[in-house]
Design an enzyme around this catalytic site. Structure first.
Site, PDB file in Angstrom:
ATOM      1  N   LYS A 219       0.785  -1.086  -0.241  1.00  0.00           N
ATOM      2  CA  LYS A 219       0.090  -0.001   0.050  1.00  0.00           C
ATOM      3  C   LYS A 219       0.902   1.172  -0.189  1.00  0.00           C
ATOM      4  O   LYS A 219       1.919   1.468   0.927  1.00  0.00           O
ATOM      5  CB  LYS A 219      -1.042  -0.260   1.248  1.00  0.00           C
ATOM      6  CG  LYS A 219      -1.784   0.977   1.524  1.00  0.00           C
ATOM      7  CD  LYS A 219      -3.257   0.714   2.458  1.00  0.00           C
ATOM      8  CE  LYS A 219      -4.029   1.901   1.808  1.00  0.00           C
ATOM      9  NZ  LYS A 219      -3.533   3.088   2.479  1.00  0.00           N
TER      10      LYS A 219
ATOM     11  N   LYS B 104      -7.360  -3.244   3.811  1.00  0.00           N
ATOM     12  CA  LYS B 104      -5.696  -2.697   3.673  1.00  0.00           C
ATOM     13  C   LYS B 104      -5.099  -2.887   5.566  1.00  0.00           C
ATOM     14  O   LYS B 104      -6.586  -3.302   6.392  1.00  0.00           O
ATOM     15  CB  LYS B 104      -6.538  -1.134   4.035  1.00  0.00           C
ATOM     16  CG  LYS B 104      -7.024  -0.226   4.377  1.00  0.00           C
ATOM     17  CD  LYS B 104      -6.948   1.162   3.998  1.00  0.00           C
ATOM     18  CE  LYS B 104      -8.274   2.018   5.148  1.00  0.00           C
ATOM     19  NZ  LYS B 104      -8.777   3.352   4.846  1.00  0.00           N
TER      20      LYS B 104
HETATM   21  P1  ATP Z   1      -6.179   6.413   2.929  1.00  0.00           P
HETATM   22  O1  ATP Z   1      -7.320   6.956   3.966  1.00  0.00           O
HETATM   23  O2  ATP Z   1      -6.222   4.961   3.856  1.00  0.00           O
HETATM   24  O3  ATP Z   1      -5.841   6.293   1.874  1.00  0.00           O
HETATM   25  P2  ATP Z   1      -9.048   6.434   1.606  1.00  0.00           P
HETATM   26  O4  ATP Z   1      -9.871   6.488   2.121  1.00  0.00           O
HETATM   27  O5  ATP Z   1      -8.344   7.231   1.198  1.00  0.00           O
HETATM   28  O6  ATP Z   1      -7.822   5.445   2.587  1.00  0.00           O
HETATM   29  P3  ATP Z   1      -8.884   3.333   0.868  1.00  0.00           P
HETATM   30  O7  ATP Z   1      -9.920   3.113   0.298  1.00  0.00           O
HETATM   31  O8  ATP Z   1      -8.752   3.318   2.630  1.00  0.00           O
HETATM   32  O9  ATP Z   1      -9.282   4.649   1.064  1.00  0.00           O
HETATM   33  O10 ATP Z   1      -7.494   3.205   0.934  1.00  0.00           O
HETATM   34  C1  ATP Z   1      -7.251   2.553  -0.742  1.00  0.00           C
HETATM   35  C2  ATP Z   1      -6.223   3.864  -1.121  1.00  0.00           C
HETATM   36  O11 ATP Z   1      -4.690   3.722  -1.115  1.00  0.00           O
HETATM   37  C3  ATP Z   1      -6.201   4.316  -2.687  1.00  0.00           C
HETATM   38  O12 ATP Z   1      -7.082   5.083  -2.945  1.00  0.00           O
HETATM   39  C4  ATP Z   1      -5.055   3.895  -3.272  1.00  0.00           C
HETATM   40  O13 ATP Z   1      -4.690   5.556  -2.897  1.00  0.00           O
HETATM   41  C5  ATP Z   1      -3.799   3.772  -2.491  1.00  0.00           C
HETATM   42  N1  ATP Z   1      -3.283   2.911  -2.657  1.00  0.00           N
HETATM   43  C6  ATP Z   1      -2.069   2.922  -2.273  1.00  0.00           C
HETATM   44  N2  ATP Z   1      -1.720   1.033  -2.703  1.00  0.00           N
HETATM   45  C7  ATP Z   1      -3.021   0.655  -3.417  1.00  0.00           C
HETATM   46  C8  ATP Z   1      -2.667  -0.826  -4.315  1.00  0.00           C
HETATM   47  N3  ATP Z   1      -1.572  -0.932  -4.074  1.00  0.00           N
HETATM   48  N4  ATP Z   1      -4.008  -0.855  -4.064  1.00  0.00           N
HETATM   49  C9  ATP Z   1      -4.442  -0.016  -4.312  1.00  0.00           C
HETATM   50  N5  ATP Z   1      -5.080   1.033  -3.163  1.00  0.00           N
HETATM   51  C10 ATP Z   1      -3.891   1.417  -3.400  1.00  0.00           C
END
Ligand code: ATP
Length: 588
Positions: A252, A423
């Site tokens: 991630k 995650k």
């Molecule tokens: P966070 O605040 O944890 O980034 P978020 O609300 O933006 O969360 P989530 O669905 O919780 O969104 O987490 C996904 C985010 O993680 C994605 O929007 C992307 O930007 C990021 N990301 C980083 N690496 C990856 C990956 N390998 N696969 C998918 N998403 C990833």
């Protein structure tokens, strides 16, 4: 269609809070609306003019709206201000003042929906010097031809505070009933919306082509797809169990999500909230053209700042320099990035959203020529929790913030937070919870060293069911001196004399802000609280949830809109996860 008919329905909507009743009113309105007006009607009802990704912003500043009302009603500016502050709403103030000044005078002009829409669109499109005067003039003219009831809604819309309590999904419900004849078709509509991100288009298509048209909506290169989002679980064991025994682990990475659309020689990039960010990343455009094979492709990746000499990933803050609008060429050189692709939704004429993750990853490997700037996110399949631990350490040592665990069988679930992706961040493993993205809705003046600046901000989560922003905490720590200087400027345009209609708060700050600016916070835990309404009654009757020892992490989440902030539902889930963790700790 007459705008007065629309307003009649809006009045009815305001009288209801139940979803069923709201759906019924909306369904009636959709049935009455001629096909050619449907798109306009849907956008206006959402309080918008076009789908978000087109970036057309409504939102006349408060002081200008007051000035318009002053001119249109002939009342003094003081009277207008008082009416506004007393009622707490521009629409109510407008209706009352215009009623008073017109005293029942009759109007010959019947406003059409189209005229209201076109005028607001004109206003939104005007920019540059002298445009303010022209905007105000257009609005005054429109209000001049409107009844006082119509003026109420026009002004609310123009100021960007319409707030009918109608969620996107309620519009889909109404559309299913009114235009496809059955509530059960809502699922098909939802998918059409999630893959096109354009509610107006979907409703018009339903009217023109019926269920068949809706079922055949394809992912379209150029129209952003609503992003798939990840759930949380605290341990690798639980995730493995949830996903049926084996998972694919991916790093991630901590950068900016980018949805990249390649159409021949043209490349467009959408942010997580589906705004066009192509101008910020000319290098990503170039890498996509050079290293992604295929004429029409939609991909997703994380753009991360890198050290050009070593190829190492740099922290998220580095990437923020790229947000500057000027000197893009110069900033591009100083802060180079790599794009790390992790998904493909369209390739080679095929819609991949219905394909399982493993097939999508295979396609990704096929079409990307990997190098230091266009990479594939490292991925590995496993069924062993220990392996997850090791990969997590590796990801973190490489600059990642944890792992994304993906179900190899899961399709690309556009627009939904689900268990196809889960995650796993490092923080879960200590006492800390995940970071929480909250909306600034108020400012509290500072004392002592911070006198004259600010003391704390009042923050809210997003309640997606009701489209509201209930407060959850105040935050005063974690701000650098630079933050203290720039935040007031950043928030200035959103200042409001009255509590914004969609904010829910028991505490009254010194300044209210309309929900716009999202910041990332971290806290030691989530607790029950009688003074914050977020998640009220969901855990205990009469209590909401609050953050304990909250801190600003330094990350302004400007790639998130207020509706992308952490939702109340998520906070309630995080609270439950936390309880589970405490209960399962041996010896406690
Ligand atoms: P966070 O605040 O944890 O980034 P978020 O609300 O933006 O969360 P989530 O669905 O919780 O969104 O987490 C996904 C985010 O993680 C994605 O929007 C992307 O930007 C990021 N990301 C980083 N690496 C990856 C990956 N390998 N696969 C998918 N998403 C990833």
């Amino acid at each position: 269609m007459k705008y007065s008919l629309v307003v009649e329905s809006y009045e009815k909507l305001e009288g209801h809070t139940g979803r069923l009743a709201i759906t019924e009113v909306l369904a009636g309105l959709l049935k009455e609306t001629p096909k050619q007006d449907l798109e306009m009607l849907v956008y206006l009802t959402q309080g918008k003019l076009r789908p978000d990704y087109e970036g057309i912003e409504l939102g006349i500043a408060e002081k200008y709206a007051l000035r318009v009302l002053h001119t249109a009603s002939g009342k003094s500016i003081e009277q207008v201000k008082r009416a506004y502050v007393d009622s707490g709403d521009i629409g109510t103030a407008a209706e009352r003042l215009l009623d008073e000044s017109r005293q029942g005078a009759l109007f010959t002009e019947a406003l059409t929906l189209k005229r209201v829409y076109d005028t607001l669109m004109d206003i939104a499109r005007m920019s540059g010097e002298g445009s303010t005067d022209s905007k105000l003039k257009e609005l005054v003219n429109l209000i001049g031809d409107a009844s006082s009831k119509e003026a109420k809604y026009i002004l609310r819309t123009a100021m960007g505070v319409l707030r009918l309590g109608v969620a996107d999904y309620t519009i889909l419900d109404a559309c299913a009933v009114a235009l496809l004849g059955e509530k059960a078709h809502r699922k098909s509509l939802e998918r059409a919306y999630n893959v096109t991100s354009d509610l107006g288009y979907v409703v018009r298509l339903a009217a023109e082509e019926g269920l068949d048209g809706i079922r055949h909506v394809k992912v379209q290169v150029g129209k952003p797809i609503r992003p798939m989002l990840a759930e949380r679980l605290p341990t690798a064991e639980e995730i493995l169990e949830k996903m049926g025994g084996d998972v694919v682990m991916e790093y991630k990475l901590d950068g900016e999500r980018a949805q990249v659309h390649k159409m021949g020689d043209r490349v467009e990039i959408f942010s997580r909230r589906l705004e066009l960010i192509t101008p910020t990343y000319p290098d990503v455009v170039k890498y996509t053209k050079e290293y992604v094979n295929g004429k029409k492709v939609i991909l997703e990746g994380e753009v991360v700042a890198v050290n050009i000499e070593t190829g190492e990933y740099l922290p998220f803050q580095e990437l923020m320099h790229r947000r500057r609008k000027h000197d893009v060429e110069e900033t591009m050189k100083r802060y180079p990035v790599a794009v790390n692709f992790f998904d493909v939704m369209f390739s080679d004429g095929r819609d991949f959203t219905q394909q399982p993750y493993s097939a999508r990853r295979k396609e990704l490997e096929r079409i990307i020529e990997q190098n230091e700037f266009a990479r594939l996110v490292p991925a590995k399949r496993t069924s062993d929790p220990k392996e997850v631990e090791r990969f997590m350490e590796e990801a973190i040592s490489q600059g990642g913030e944890g792992l994304m665990l993906k179900d190899p069988r899961a399709t690309y679930n556009a627009g939904a937070r689900g268990f196809g992706w889960i995650k796993l961040k490092r923080e879960y493993r200590s006492e800390l919870t995940d970071t929480i993205d909250l909306v600034i809705v108020g400012g509290i003046h500072g004392r002592g060293r911070r006198a004259g600046v600010f003391g704390a901000y009042l923050l809210a989560a997003y309640d997606e069911k009701r489209g509201a922003y209930p407060t959850i905490t105040k935050v005063g720590t974690g701000f650098s001196d630079e933050d203290l200087r720039r935040f007031p400027k950043l928030l200035k345009p959103y200042e409001s004399e009255v509590k914004p209609p969609d904010v829910e708060s028991i505490l009254v700050p010194d300044v209210w802000y309309r929900p716009k600016v999202v910041i990332e916070t971290i806290a030691s835990e989530i607790t029950l609280s009688p003074i914050y309404p977020a998640g009220l009654n969901s855990i205990r009757e009469g209590s909401g949830l609050a953050l304990r020892f909250p801190k600003f992490t330094g990350k302004l989440r400007d790639e998130k809109g207020p509706e992308d902030a952490t939702t109340v539902k998520e906070v309630v889930e995080m609270y439950s996860l936390q309880l589970k963790k405490i209960q399962s700790k041996p010896g406690d």
